[in-house]
Design a protein around this motif. Structure first.
Motif, PDB file in Angstrom:
ATOM      1  N   ALA A 462       0.825  -1.201   0.000  1.00  0.00           N
ATOM      2  CA  ALA A 462       0.000   0.000   0.000  1.00  0.00           C
ATOM      3  C   ALA A 462       0.859   1.250   0.000  1.00  0.00           C
ATOM      4  O   ALA A 462       2.015   1.239   0.459  1.00  0.00           O
ATOM      5  N   LEU A 463       0.293   2.326  -0.522  1.00  0.00           N
ATOM      6  CA  LEU A 463       0.860   3.665  -0.408  1.00  0.00           C
ATOM      7  C   LEU A 463       0.073   4.411   0.665  1.00  0.00           C
ATOM      8  O   LEU A 463      -1.153   4.482   0.603  1.00  0.00           O
ATOM      9  N   PRO A 464       0.737   4.977   1.667  1.00  0.00           N
ATOM     10  CA  PRO A 464       0.026   5.625   2.770  1.00  0.00           C
ATOM     11  C   PRO A 464      -0.774   6.834   2.303  1.00  0.00           C
ATOM     12  O   PRO A 464      -0.536   7.411   1.237  1.00  0.00           O
ATOM     13  N   LEU A 465      -1.711   7.226   3.124  1.00  0.00           N
ATOM     14  CA  LEU A 465      -2.523   8.407   2.874  1.00  0.00           C
ATOM     15  C   LEU A 465      -1.643   9.653   2.854  1.00  0.00           C
ATOM     16  O   LEU A 465      -0.757   9.816   3.681  1.00  0.00           O
ATOM     17  N   GLY A 466      -1.883  10.526   1.867  1.00  0.00           N
ATOM     18  CA  GLY A 466      -1.184  11.794   1.806  1.00  0.00           C
ATOM     19  C   GLY A 466       0.221  11.726   1.258  1.00  0.00           C
ATOM     20  O   GLY A 466       1.016  12.658   1.462  1.00  0.00           O
ATOM     21  N   VAL A 467       0.555  10.642   0.537  1.00  0.00           N
ATOM     22  CA  VAL A 467       1.890  10.468  -0.032  1.00  0.00           C
ATOM     23  C   VAL A 467       1.774  10.391  -1.548  1.00  0.00           C
ATOM     24  O   VAL A 467       0.910   9.703  -2.077  1.00  0.00           O
ATOM     25  N   ALA A 468       2.626  11.107  -2.252  1.00  0.00           N
ATOM     26  CA  ALA A 468       2.699  11.000  -3.705  1.00  0.00           C
ATOM     27  C   ALA A 468       3.711   9.921  -4.068  1.00  0.00           C
ATOM     28  O   ALA A 468       4.811   9.876  -3.511  1.00  0.00           O
ATOM     29  N   GLY A 469       3.329   9.053  -4.996  1.00  0.00           N
ATOM     30  CA  GLY A 469       4.250   8.003  -5.387  1.00  0.00           C
ATOM     31  C   GLY A 469       3.561   6.927  -6.198  1.00  0.00           C
ATOM     32  O   GLY A 469       2.450   7.110  -6.701  1.00  0.00           O
ATOM     33  N   TYR A 470       4.243   5.806  -6.330  1.00  0.00           N
ATOM     34  CA  TYR A 470       3.668   4.658  -7.024  1.00  0.00           C
ATOM     35  C   TYR A 470       4.184   3.403  -6.350  1.00  0.00           C
ATOM     36  O   TYR A 470       5.182   3.424  -5.612  1.00  0.00           O
ATOM     37  N   LEU A 471       3.494   2.300  -6.564  1.00  0.00           N
ATOM     38  CA  LEU A 471       4.006   1.029  -6.080  1.00  0.00           C
ATOM     39  C   LEU A 471       3.807  -0.038  -7.147  1.00  0.00           C
ATOM     40  O   LEU A 471       2.834  -0.009  -7.898  1.00  0.00           O
ATOM     41  N   ASP A 472       4.783  -0.934  -7.236  1.00  0.00           N
ATOM     42  CA  ASP A 472       4.711  -2.109  -8.103  1.00  0.00           C
ATOM     43  C   ASP A 472       4.518  -3.324  -7.214  1.00  0.00           C
ATOM     44  O   ASP A 472       5.237  -3.500  -6.213  1.00  0.00           O
ATOM     45  N   ALA A 473       3.563  -4.159  -7.585  1.00  0.00           N
ATOM     46  CA  ALA A 473       3.293  -5.353  -6.782  1.00  0.00           C
ATOM     47  C   ALA A 473       2.733  -6.443  -7.676  1.00  0.00           C
ATOM     48  O   ALA A 473       2.086  -6.153  -8.696  1.00  0.00           O
ATOM     49  N   PRO A 474       2.975  -7.709  -7.317  1.00  0.00           N
ATOM     50  CA  PRO A 474       2.401  -8.799  -8.101  1.00  0.00           C
ATOM     51  C   PRO A 474       0.881  -8.848  -7.944  1.00  0.00           C
ATOM     52  O   PRO A 474       0.347  -8.537  -6.869  1.00  0.00           O
ATOM     53  N   LEU A 475       0.214  -9.231  -9.009  1.00  0.00           N
ATOM     54  CA  LEU A 475      -1.243  -9.352  -9.011  1.00  0.00           C
ATOM     55  C   LEU A 475      -1.644 -10.685  -8.386  1.00  0.00           C
ATOM     56  O   LEU A 475      -1.306 -11.746  -8.928  1.00  0.00           O
ATOM     57  N   PRO A 476      -2.349 -10.694  -7.254  1.00  0.00           N
ATOM     58  CA  PRO A 476      -2.763 -11.977  -6.662  1.00  0.00           C
ATOM     59  C   PRO A 476      -3.768 -12.692  -7.566  1.00  0.00           C
ATOM     60  O   PRO A 476      -4.608 -12.051  -8.207  1.00  0.00           O
ATOM     61  N   PRO A 477      -3.721 -14.012  -7.610  1.00  0.00           N
ATOM     62  CA  PRO A 477      -4.723 -14.742  -8.391  1.00  0.00           C
ATOM     63  C   PRO A 477      -6.046 -14.805  -7.644  1.00  0.00           C
ATOM     64  O   PRO A 477      -6.099 -14.591  -6.428  1.00  0.00           O
ATOM     65  N   PRO A 478      -7.139 -15.115  -8.343  1.00  0.00           N
ATOM     66  CA  PRO A 478      -8.425 -15.271  -7.657  1.00  0.00           C
ATOM     67  C   PRO A 478      -8.386 -16.453  -6.688  1.00  0.00           C
ATOM     68  O   PRO A 478      -7.673 -17.434  -6.911  1.00  0.00           O
ATOM     69  N   LEU A 479      -9.181 -16.353  -5.624  1.00  0.00           N
ATOM     70  CA  LEU A 479      -9.377 -17.465  -4.708  1.00  0.00           C
ATOM     71  C   LEU A 479     -10.656 -18.214  -5.089  1.00  0.00           C
ATOM     72  O   LEU A 479     -11.130 -18.115  -6.219  1.00  0.00           O
ATOM     73  N   ARG A 480     -11.239 -18.902  -4.126  1.00  0.00           N
ATOM     74  CA  ARG A 480     -12.421 -19.723  -4.393  1.00  0.00           C
ATOM     75  C   ARG A 480     -13.613 -18.851  -4.782  1.00  0.00           C
ATOM     76  O   ARG A 480     -13.689 -17.681  -4.442  1.00  0.00           O
ATOM     77  N   HIS A 481     -14.532 -19.482  -5.497  1.00  0.00           N
ATOM     78  CA  HIS A 481     -15.805 -18.848  -5.827  1.00  0.00           C
ATOM     79  C   HIS A 481     -16.680 -18.971  -4.583  1.00  0.00           C
ATOM     80  O   HIS A 481     -17.206 -20.038  -4.281  1.00  0.00           O
ATOM     81  N   THR A 482     -16.838 -17.898  -3.840  1.00  0.00           N
ATOM     82  CA  THR A 482     -17.479 -17.967  -2.525  1.00  0.00           C
ATOM     83  C   THR A 482     -18.982 -18.205  -2.643  1.00  0.00           C
ATOM     84  O   THR A 482     -19.611 -17.918  -3.668  1.00  0.00           O
ATOM     85  N   LEU A 483     -19.545 -18.701  -1.538  1.00  0.00           N
ATOM     86  CA  LEU A 483     -20.997 -18.915  -1.499  1.00  0.00           C
ATOM     87  C   LEU A 483     -21.727 -17.594  -1.667  1.00  0.00           C
ATOM     88  O   LEU A 483     -22.724 -17.506  -2.398  1.00  0.00           O
ATOM     89  N   TYR A 484     -21.240 -16.552  -0.985  1.00  0.00           N
ATOM     90  CA  TYR A 484     -21.935 -15.268  -1.097  1.00  0.00           C
ATOM     91  C   TYR A 484     -21.876 -14.707  -2.510  1.00  0.00           C
ATOM     92  O   TYR A 484     -22.833 -14.091  -2.985  1.00  0.00           O
ATOM     93  N   SER A 485     -20.772 -14.917  -3.222  1.00  0.00           N
ATOM     94  CA  SER A 485     -20.678 -14.410  -4.594  1.00  0.00           C
ATOM     95  C   SER A 485     -21.674 -15.110  -5.510  1.00  0.00           C
ATOM     96  O   SER A 485     -22.038 -14.563  -6.557  1.00  0.00           O
ATOM     97  N   ARG A 486     -22.143 -16.301  -5.119  1.00  0.00           N
ATOM     98  CA  ARG A 486     -23.145 -17.018  -5.907  1.00  0.00           C
ATOM     99  C   ARG A 486     -24.567 -16.637  -5.512  1.00  0.00           C
ATOM    100  O   ARG A 486     -25.464 -16.598  -6.351  1.00  0.00           O
TER     101      ARG A 486
END
Length: 516
Positions: A462-486
Motif C-alpha cells: 500500500a501507499l500511505p494516505l497523503g503520499v505522492a508516489g507509485y508502487l509495483d506489486a504482483p497481481l494476486p490470483p483469484p481465490l475460491r468462488h465464494t458462497l456469497y458471490s453465488r
C-alpha cells in the motif's frame, strides 16, 4: 435467547431507566460502537457496545421509549463514525461550508431512524430480544437498498481486524450482522435476572467462540505470487482544493506521467498494468487525445486504466478507460451508482434556487449514470470489474457483475473524505468486497490509500494516505468462488422476512390462547 414474557415484563417501578439517563447512555453506547470503525478498529469495544445497546433496549419501557433508545444509539454511532461527511463541504468552505453541520446532523439523524424503527417494532413484540435481532438486521439490509442505498459502516464491519470477518464470504455482511446481533442479544439477556441466565450466557460464549473458530478455518492461506504479472498503482496526492487549479493541473499531470514512465527497480519485472485514480485526466474525453497519447507513450508495453470525465448529448459521465499499449481505447466504463447530492442532485431545479449543486458534478443536475456493472477484458491478465469510488461500498453492485471477473479494480478520489476516518473506512469496505468475492482488489486512490488486496482481504502492499508516489506489486490470483458471490443477499433477506413473520405470528397465537 430465552425471551419469556414473564421474565421480560418488569414492573413500572422496577428496572426501567428514566429518559434523562437512558438517552445520553444510548448516545454514548453508539459512540463506543463507532470505535469499531476505522481508523480506530477497536472491535473489542464495539462488540460489548452492541451488548450494551440491546441491554438498554431490554430495560426500556416498551413503545415510543424503545424507538427513542434505538434512535439515540444510532445517532451516537452514525454521528461519530461518519463525521467525515463534513469534509466535502469544507473544500470550498466559503460557498458550501455552511452546509457541513446540517449534512452531519441530517445524515446521522436520518440513518438513526432505521435503528429507531427496528427498536420500536421489537418493543411491541412478545419476544423483544429475538425480534430486535431480526428487525435490526432487516433495517441494515434495507439501508443498503432504500433511496439508492447507503450501506456505509454496516453492523458487521467492525469485525474486519479479526478472522470473524471471513464469514462474509459465506453469508455476506448482512448474514454476519444477524449472527453478531444474535450473540450480543444472548449476552445481554444473560445480564438480566432469570432462571435461564447461566444457560443463556454459556450459549452466547459458545457461539462467540464458534464465530472466531469458523473465521479462522475460513481464512485462506497466503498465496504464492512468484511469477505473477506486476501491476503499478499511481497516487499523485492531489488535494481536492488544488486538483482543478489551472496552475496545479500541469504539476499533477507531470507527476503521474513520471510515475508511469519510471523504470522498475533492478531485478524487478516491468508492470503489465498501470492504474491511475478517478478523474485523473484533466480534460473531457473528446478533448483528451494529446494527453492520452502522452500516457500511452509513458506506459510503454503496459495497459493503463485511468479515470476520466466524458460528455455526450445525454450528459456528463464519470468514467474509466482502458488504454492499449499500442494506443487507442480498449474499454470504456461509465459509473452507474452515483452519489446523491455529490454527483447528482435530486430535484436539481428546486435546489438550484438556493444555489445548491452537486459537490463533485461539473454540469447542472450532475452526472448521468451508466447502464450498470460491466466486466472489462484486460487480455492475458484476465477480466476486471471496474468500481469507481463509491461503488465499492455496495456488495450488491459487485454481485451484479454479468460474469465472474478475475479481479476488482477500484479507482477513487478520496481527497473528498479528508485525512482522518473517511479514507480508511472506504479502504476497509474495499477489503470486505474482496473477501466476499474471493477476488483480489487493485485500488488506486488520488490521495491514498492505494493498495493491492488479496481475496482474503489482506493488504499486500500500500501507499500511505497523503503520499505522492507509485508502487509495483504482483497481481494476486483469484481465490475460491465464494458462497456469497453465488447467492448474494436474497437468502438472508428471505430468511429475515419469514423469521419475522413466524415470530410475530407465534406471538399472536399465544396471545389468543392466553386470552381464551
Amino acid at each position: 435467547m430465552p425471551d419469556s414474557p414473564a421474565a421480560d415484563r418488569l414492573s413500572a417501578t422496577g428496572g426501567r431507566l428514566p429518559g434523562w439517563a437512558r438517552l445520553p447512555m444510548a448516545v454514548a453506547v453508539g459512540v463506543i460502537i463507532g470505535l469499531g470503525q476505522p481508523p480506530y478498529d477497536l472491535w473489542y469495544l464495539a462488540f460489548p457496545g452492541y451488548v450494551a445497546a440491546i441491554w438498554l433496549f431490554l430495560v426500556t419501557a416498551r413503545g415510543t421509549p424503545s424507538a427513542g433508545t434505538g434512535w439515540a444509539v444510532g445517532l451516537g454511532y452514525f454521528g461519530f463514525s461518519m463525521s467525515w461527511i463534513i469534509e466535502p463541504f469544507l473544500v470550498d468552505a466559503a460557498t458550501t461550508g455552511w452546509m457541513a453541520p446540517f449534512a452531519l446532523i441530517g445524515l446521522a439523524g436520518g440513518l438513526a431512524l432505521f435503528w429507531g424503527l427496528a427498536f420500536w417494532f421489537a418493543g411491541r413484540a412478545r419476544y423483544p430480544a429475538l425480534t430486535l435481532v431480526l428487525t435490526w438486521s432487516a433495517v441494515e439490509l434495507a439501508r443498503a437498498y432504500v433511496f439508492t442505498g447507503f450501506p456505509w459502516a454496516l453492523v458487521s464491519y467492525f469485525w474486519l481486524p479479526v478472522p470473524v470477518i471471513q464469514w462474509v464470504s459465506v453469508f455476506g455482511p448482512h448474514g454476519l450482522t444477524v449472527a453478531t446481533l444474535a450473540v450480543a442479544a444472548l449476552l445481554a439477556s444473560a445480564l438480566r435476572p432469570g432462571p435461564a441466565r447461566f444457560r443463556t450466557a454459556v450459549a452466547g460464549v459458545v457461539l462467540f467462540g464458534l464465530m472466531f473458530g469458523g473465521g479462522m478455518v475460513l481464512t485462506p492461506g497466503a498465496q504464492d505470487l512468484d511469477g505473477r504479472p506486476v501491476v503499478r498503482l499511481v497516487q499523485p496526492n492531489a488535494a481536492q482544493h488544488e486538483k482543478w487549479d489551472p496552475d496545479m493541473i500541469p504539476v499533477f499531470m507531470e507527476r503521474k506521467l513520471l510515475y508511469t514512465a519510471t523504470a522498475p527497480e533492478p531485478g524487478r519485472l516491468s508492470p503489465d498494468l498501470i492504474i491511475w485514480p478517478e478523474t485523473s485526466v484533466p480534460n473531457l474525453l473528446h478533448r483528451a487525445g494529446p494527453v492520452l497519447d502522452q500516457i500511452t507513450q509513458a506506459a510503454g508495453d503496459a495497459q493503463v486504466v485511468l479515470g476520466v470525465q466524458r460528455a455526450d448529448q445525454a450528459g456528463y459521465y464519470n468514467s474509466m478507460l482502458v488504454l492499449a499499449p499500442e494506443g487507442g481505447v480498449n474499454a470504456l466504463y461509465d459509473k452507474h451508482h452515483l452519489v446523491p447530492f455529490g454527483e447528482y442532485m435530486p430535484a436539481a431545479a428546486v435546489f438550484a434556487r438556493w444555489n445548491i449543486a452537486g459537490l463533485a458534478a461539473r454540469a447542472e443536475g450532475g452526472y448521468s449514470g451508466g447502464p450498470g456493472p460491466q466486466v472489462v477484458d484486460l487480455g492475458p491478465l484476465g477480466a476486471a470489474l471496474p468500481l469507481i469510488c463509491y461503488e465499492a461500498v455496495f456488495p450488491q453492485d459487485v454481485n451484479g457483475a454479468p460474469l465472474r471477473p478475475d479481479m476488482l479494480i477500484q479507482i477513487t478520489n478520496d481527497a473528498w473524505f479528508g485525512t482522518w476516518s473517511g479514507p480508511y473506512q472506504h479502504l476497509a469496505q474495499a477489503r470486505i468486497r474482496a473477501i466476499e468475492q474471493g477476488l483480489p482488489m487493485l485500488r488506486s486512490a488520488n490521495t491514498g490509500v492505494s493498495a493491492v488486496i488479496d481475496g482474503a482481504g489482506r493488504v499486500l502492499d500500500a501507499l500511505p494516505l497523503g503520499v505522492a508516489g507509485y508502487l509495483d506489486a504482483p497481481l494476486p490470483p483469484p481465490l475460491r468462488h465464494t458462497l456469497y458471490s453465488r447467492s448474494g443477499d436474497l437468502p438472508v433477506g428471505l430468511a429475515l422476512f419469514f423469521a419475522i413473520v413466524l415470530v410475530w405470528g407465534a406471538a399472536r397465537r399465544i396471545g389468543r390462547t392466553e386470552s381464551d
